[in-house]
Design a protein around this motif. Structure first.
Motif, short mmCIF file in Angstrom:
data_model
loop_
_atom_site.label_atom_id
_atom_site.label_comp_id
_atom_site.label_asym_id
_atom_site.label_seq_id
_atom_site.Cartn_x
_atom_site.Cartn_y
_atom_site.Cartn_z
N ASN A 215 0.86 -1.18 0.00
CA ASN A 215 0.00 0.00 0.00
C ASN A 215 0.90 1.24 0.00
O ASN A 215 1.51 1.56 1.02
CB ASN A 215 -0.90 0.00 1.23
CG ASN A 215 -1.81 1.23 1.29
OD1 ASN A 215 -1.87 2.02 0.34
ND2 ASN A 215 -2.51 1.41 2.40
N PRO A 216 1.01 1.94 -1.12
CA PRO A 216 1.92 3.09 -1.17
C PRO A 216 1.55 4.22 -0.23
O PRO A 216 2.39 5.07 0.09
CB PRO A 216 1.84 3.54 -2.63
CG PRO A 216 0.55 2.99 -3.14
CD PRO A 216 0.33 1.70 -2.40
N SER A 217 0.32 4.25 0.25
CA SER A 217 -0.06 5.27 1.21
C SER A 217 0.42 4.94 2.62
O SER A 217 0.40 5.79 3.51
CB SER A 217 -1.59 5.46 1.22
OG SER A 217 -2.22 4.27 1.63
N ALA A 218 0.84 3.70 2.83
CA ALA A 218 1.45 3.28 4.10
C ALA A 218 2.61 2.33 3.77
O ALA A 218 2.54 1.13 4.03
CB ALA A 218 0.41 2.60 4.99
N PRO A 219 3.68 2.88 3.18
CA PRO A 219 4.73 2.02 2.63
C PRO A 219 5.70 1.45 3.64
O PRO A 219 6.49 0.56 3.31
CB PRO A 219 5.45 2.97 1.68
CG PRO A 219 5.30 4.31 2.32
CD PRO A 219 3.93 4.30 2.95
N GLY A 220 5.67 1.95 4.89
CA GLY A 220 6.65 1.49 5.86
C GLY A 220 8.05 1.94 5.46
O GLY A 220 8.24 2.99 4.84
N ALA B 259 4.83 6.11 -2.95
CA ALA B 259 5.42 5.61 -1.70
C ALA B 259 6.14 6.72 -0.95
O ALA B 259 6.06 6.81 0.28
CB ALA B 259 6.39 4.46 -2.01
N LYS B 260 6.82 7.59 -1.68
CA LYS B 260 7.49 8.72 -1.03
C LYS B 260 6.48 9.68 -0.41
O LYS B 260 6.68 10.20 0.68
CB LYS B 260 8.37 9.46 -2.04
CG LYS B 260 9.64 8.70 -2.42
CD LYS B 260 10.46 9.52 -3.40
CE LYS B 260 11.77 8.78 -3.74
NZ LYS B 260 12.60 9.56 -4.70
N ALA B 261 5.38 9.89 -1.11
CA ALA B 261 4.33 10.77 -0.59
C ALA B 261 3.66 10.16 0.63
O ALA B 261 3.16 10.89 1.50
CB ALA B 261 3.30 11.06 -1.68
N GLY B 262 3.63 8.84 0.72
CA GLY B 262 2.93 8.17 1.81
C GLY B 262 3.77 7.89 3.03
O GLY B 262 3.26 7.43 4.05
N ARG B 263 5.07 8.18 2.97
CA ARG B 263 5.92 7.86 4.12
C ARG B 263 5.62 8.78 5.29
O ARG B 263 5.24 9.94 5.12
CB ARG B 263 7.39 7.92 3.73
CG ARG B 263 7.89 9.25 3.24
CD ARG B 263 9.26 9.09 2.63
NE ARG B 263 9.80 10.36 2.16
CZ ARG B 263 10.94 10.49 1.50
NH1 ARG B 263 11.65 9.41 1.21
NH2 ARG B 263 11.37 11.67 1.11
N PRO C 261 4.55 6.25 14.24
CA PRO C 261 4.64 4.80 14.38
C PRO C 261 3.31 4.11 14.14
O PRO C 261 2.25 4.66 14.44
CB PRO C 261 5.10 4.62 15.84
CG PRO C 261 4.69 5.88 16.53
CD PRO C 261 4.78 6.96 15.50
N ASP C 262 3.39 2.90 13.57
CA ASP C 262 2.17 2.12 13.38
C ASP C 262 2.06 1.07 14.47
O ASP C 262 2.84 1.05 15.42
CB ASP C 262 2.13 1.48 11.98
CG ASP C 262 3.30 0.53 11.75
OD1 ASP C 262 3.91 0.05 12.74
OD2 ASP C 262 3.62 0.25 10.58
N ALA C 263 1.09 0.18 14.33
CA ALA C 263 0.79 -0.79 15.40
C ALA C 263 1.95 -1.74 15.66
O ALA C 263 2.10 -2.26 16.78
CB ALA C 263 -0.47 -1.58 15.04
#
Length: 222
Positions: free
Chosen positions: A109-114, A181-185, A189-191
């Motif tokens: 998911n490029p909006s949450a690329p990690g 992916a760059k826009a979504g970084r 922190p996530d779960a």
């Protein structure tokens, strides 16, 4: 075989083991027989075995000092390894269509690329840091060639994989996905962040504990 001859042979086997199995038609033939998961485990096991041989061969080569070993150099290696463990923990079991080692890339998911939003090739970046960090306290010619070769291999690998991924996806699709992916970084922190941080600490502790058993030298002096 000993000395420089063993180190040269180990380097040749390393390069062959990392180029031949992933080429057409070799990889499809192996995957057809043992599956994609089997190929990944086999390739990883082969890589570890050859890596261990390379390290042993460098230790057996004639000692030619380029710079002296000093007490502060271990701290550079430790800092580099902390970063390596963090990168590996953040990349493990996450999709990453830009490089190798991604897990279920179709779910990316490029909006949450990690970490893939920050590092397209996290494992190769970790290898570069590992090599550079270990080169500092190992100032003899054999280890300079060993760790310098690994760093160069990783950096060249990034370019080769970029080229292959652009070809496979198509230049426009690859670039659009990369920009998304760059826009979504995000630094939020996530779960799984806490779990991954703990995993990084556990990995670092394990490597420090195992270092004298595998390499024969203490990684740090507490």
């Amino acid at each position: 075989m000993s000395g420089w001859g063993e180190l040269i042979a180990a380097f040749c086997v390393f390069l062959l083991s990392h180029s031949v199995p992933i080429r057409q038609p070799v990889k499809p033939m192996i995957v057809a027989r043992i599956g994609r998961t089997g190929f990944t485990f086999l390739y990883s096991a082969l890589s570890v075995v050859v890596l261990v041989w390379l390290i042993i061969a460098a230790g057996r080569a004639p000692y030619v000092e380029l710079w002296p070993r000093l007490p502060w150099q271990k701290h550079v290696t430790l800092a580099a390894m902390a970063a390596v463990c963090l990168i590996v923990a953040m990349a493990a079991f996450r999709p990453n269509p830009f490089s190798f080692g991604g897990w279920r890339d179709e779910r990316f998911n490029p909006s949450a690329p990690g970490i893939a939003g920050w590092l397209r090739h996290p494992y190769l970046a970790a290898l570069t840091l590992w090599a550079a960090g270990h080169n500092v306290p190992n100032g003899d010619l054999a280890h300079a060639l060993l760790f310098g070769g690994f760093a160069l291999f990783a950096l060249l690998g990034m370019r080769l994989i970029d080229r292959r991924r652009r070809r496979e996806m198509g230049p426009e699709t690859w670039l659009n996905l990369l920009q998304a992916a760059k826009a979504g970084r995000s630094l939020v922190p996530d779960a799984s962040t806490i779990v991954r941080l703990l995993a990084a600490l556990a990995l670092l502790a394990a490597l420090i504990s195992l270092h004298p058993l595998i390499i024969g030298l203490e990684a740090v002096s507490w």
